[in-house]
Scaffold this active site. Sequence first.
Site, PDB file in Angstrom:
ATOM      1  N   CYS A 159       1.170  -0.591   0.442  1.00  0.00           N
ATOM      2  CA  CYS A 159      -0.289   0.264   0.532  1.00  0.00           C
ATOM      3  C   CYS A 159       0.981   1.443   0.059  1.00  0.00           C
ATOM      4  CB  CYS A 159      -0.928  -0.042   1.126  1.00  0.00           C
ATOM      5  SG  CYS A 159       0.006  -0.115   2.790  1.00  0.00           S
ATOM      6  N   HIS A 207       5.552  -6.288   8.487  1.00  0.00           N
ATOM      7  CA  HIS A 207       4.781  -7.497   8.669  1.00  0.00           C
ATOM      8  C   HIS A 207       5.355  -8.454   7.636  1.00  0.00           C
ATOM      9  CE1 HIS A 207       2.445  -5.794  12.482  1.00  0.00           C
ATOM     10  NE2 HIS A 207       4.597  -6.305  13.473  1.00  0.00           N
ATOM     11  N   HIS A 248       3.793   2.101  11.653  1.00  0.00           N
ATOM     12  CA  HIS A 248       3.155   1.552  12.126  1.00  0.00           C
ATOM     13  C   HIS A 248       2.725   2.024  13.670  1.00  0.00           C
ATOM     14  CE1 HIS A 248       3.457  -3.430  11.059  1.00  0.00           C
ATOM     15  NE2 HIS A 248       2.236  -2.489  10.783  1.00  0.00           N
ATOM     16  N   CYS A 267       3.038   6.001   8.731  1.00  0.00           N
ATOM     17  CA  CYS A 267       1.770   6.252   8.104  1.00  0.00           C
ATOM     18  C   CYS A 267       1.319   7.065   8.728  1.00  0.00           C
ATOM     19  CB  CYS A 267       1.214   4.651   7.539  1.00  0.00           C
ATOM     20  SG  CYS A 267       0.111   5.089   6.542  1.00  0.00           S
ATOM     21  N   GLU A 306       0.941  -1.182  15.626  1.00  0.00           N
ATOM     22  CA  GLU A 306      -0.007   0.011  15.648  1.00  0.00           C
ATOM     23  C   GLU A 306      -0.705   0.178  16.866  1.00  0.00           C
ATOM     24  OE1 GLU A 306      -2.678   0.274  12.122  1.00  0.00           O
ATOM     25  OE2 GLU A 306      -3.151   1.346  12.734  1.00  0.00           O
ATOM     26  N   ASN A 335      -3.435  -7.005   7.908  1.00  0.00           N
ATOM     27  CA  ASN A 335      -4.365  -6.829   6.895  1.00  0.00           C
ATOM     28  C   ASN A 335      -5.234  -8.663   6.504  1.00  0.00           C
ATOM     29  OD1 ASN A 335      -2.597  -6.566   4.211  1.00  0.00           O
ATOM     30  ND2 ASN A 335      -1.372  -5.366   5.474  1.00  0.00           N
TER      31      ASN A 335
HETATM   32  S1  SF4 Z   1      -2.233   2.490   7.564  1.00  0.00           S
HETATM   33 FE1  SF4 Z   1      -1.574   0.540   7.081  1.00  0.00          FE
HETATM   34  S2  SF4 Z   1      -2.693  -0.567   5.347  1.00  0.00           S
HETATM   35 FE2  SF4 Z   1      -3.431   2.112   5.853  1.00  0.00          FE
HETATM   36  S3  SF4 Z   1      -2.110   2.199   4.014  1.00  0.00           S
HETATM   37 FE3  SF4 Z   1      -1.016   3.115   6.099  1.00  0.00          FE
HETATM   38  S4  SF4 Z   1       0.461   1.235   5.896  1.00  0.00           S
HETATM   39 FE4  SF4 Z   1      -1.273   1.007   3.998  1.00  0.00          FE
END
Ligand code: SF4
Length: 279
Positions: A12, A40, A75, A97, A127, A221
Site C-alpha cells: 500500500c 510485517h 505502524h 504512515c 499500531e 491486514n
Molecule cells: S495505514 Fe497501514 S495499510 Fe493503510 S496505507 Fe498506511 S501502512 Fe498501508
Amino acid sequence: MKLLISKNLGFCVGVNRAYKLALKTAASGEPVYILGYLVHNQKVIDELGSKGVKTIKNLSEIPKSATGYLIISAHGLPPETYAKAEKTGLKIVDTTCPWVKKPQELAKMLVGEGYHVVIVGDKNHSEVIGIVGWAGGKAQVVENVKDLKKVEFHDKMAVLAQTTQSAANFDAVVNALVSKTNELKMYNTICEATNSMQRSAQDTAKRSEIMFVIGDKKSANTKRLKELCEETGAKTYQIESAADLDMSLTKGFDVVGLTAGASTPESVIEEVVNKLKGS
Ligand code: SF4
C-alpha cells in the site's frame, strides 16, 4: 484453470513509502537500525538485513556509542518510546504512515476532552500499542462485539478503528456501543488503502471457487483479507510465498482467485502468479 488477480493487492502507499525511505537510508553507508518490523513481512526484513539494516526489538539493543540512523516503522510508536528513541542520539527516520497518525492524534485529543476512548483492533499489534500510548494508556481495546462485555457504561465515549479493520466489524462494534454511553463519537479511521484492498479482494473471491491470500502470518491486514474472502464462501488459503503454494489444492477448480496483503512485496506476488500459471 482461470486465474483472477485482485485489482488492489500488495504494497500500500504507506508501506511503499516506509520501504523506499528505508532503502534510501540504507544507501547512506551509515549504520541503520529499525525498531520493530518495518512492515510485517519477513522477506522485506531479510532484504533490508542484507543491506546492513539491523532490525531490533528494543532500544536497549543499540550500543551506547552508536551513530547513524534509527527508523521508526509505518505502524508508529507510543510517544514515550519516541522520546526514548530521540535520546539515543541517532538520526530519526520516521516512516509512521499518515493514516496511522490520524487515530494517534484523535486518541490524544479525545482523552484530553474527557471521552472514554475505545479502539477496535488487536491489542497486541504495534499500531494499536502506539495509539494506546498516544491516549496516555487510557484507551480500551476491543476486537469485536464479543469483547464488549468488558466495556462499562461511560457518559462520553469515542470509538476509533485500527487502520486495517474491516468496516463490517467496526460498524458492528459502533452499533453495540450506543447502549453503553450517553454520547458516542465515532471516527472511522480505517485507511483508504485497506478499504479498497478489502473490497477488491471480496469482489475477486465472490467470482472464484478457491482463493489464495499472500502475506506474512504476522500481518494484520492479510489476516483480515483472508477472513473477508472466507465470508464470500470461497475456499481460502493464506500463503507466505510460492514455496507455500500446494498446487494440488487447485485440482478440480476452474476459477482460482488471488490477492495479497499490504506488506507483501511485488516479487513474492509475481512468483506465486508464475507458479499458478505453471510457468
Ligand atoms: S495505514 Fe497501514 S495499510 Fe493503510 S496505507 Fe498506511 S501502512 Fe498501508
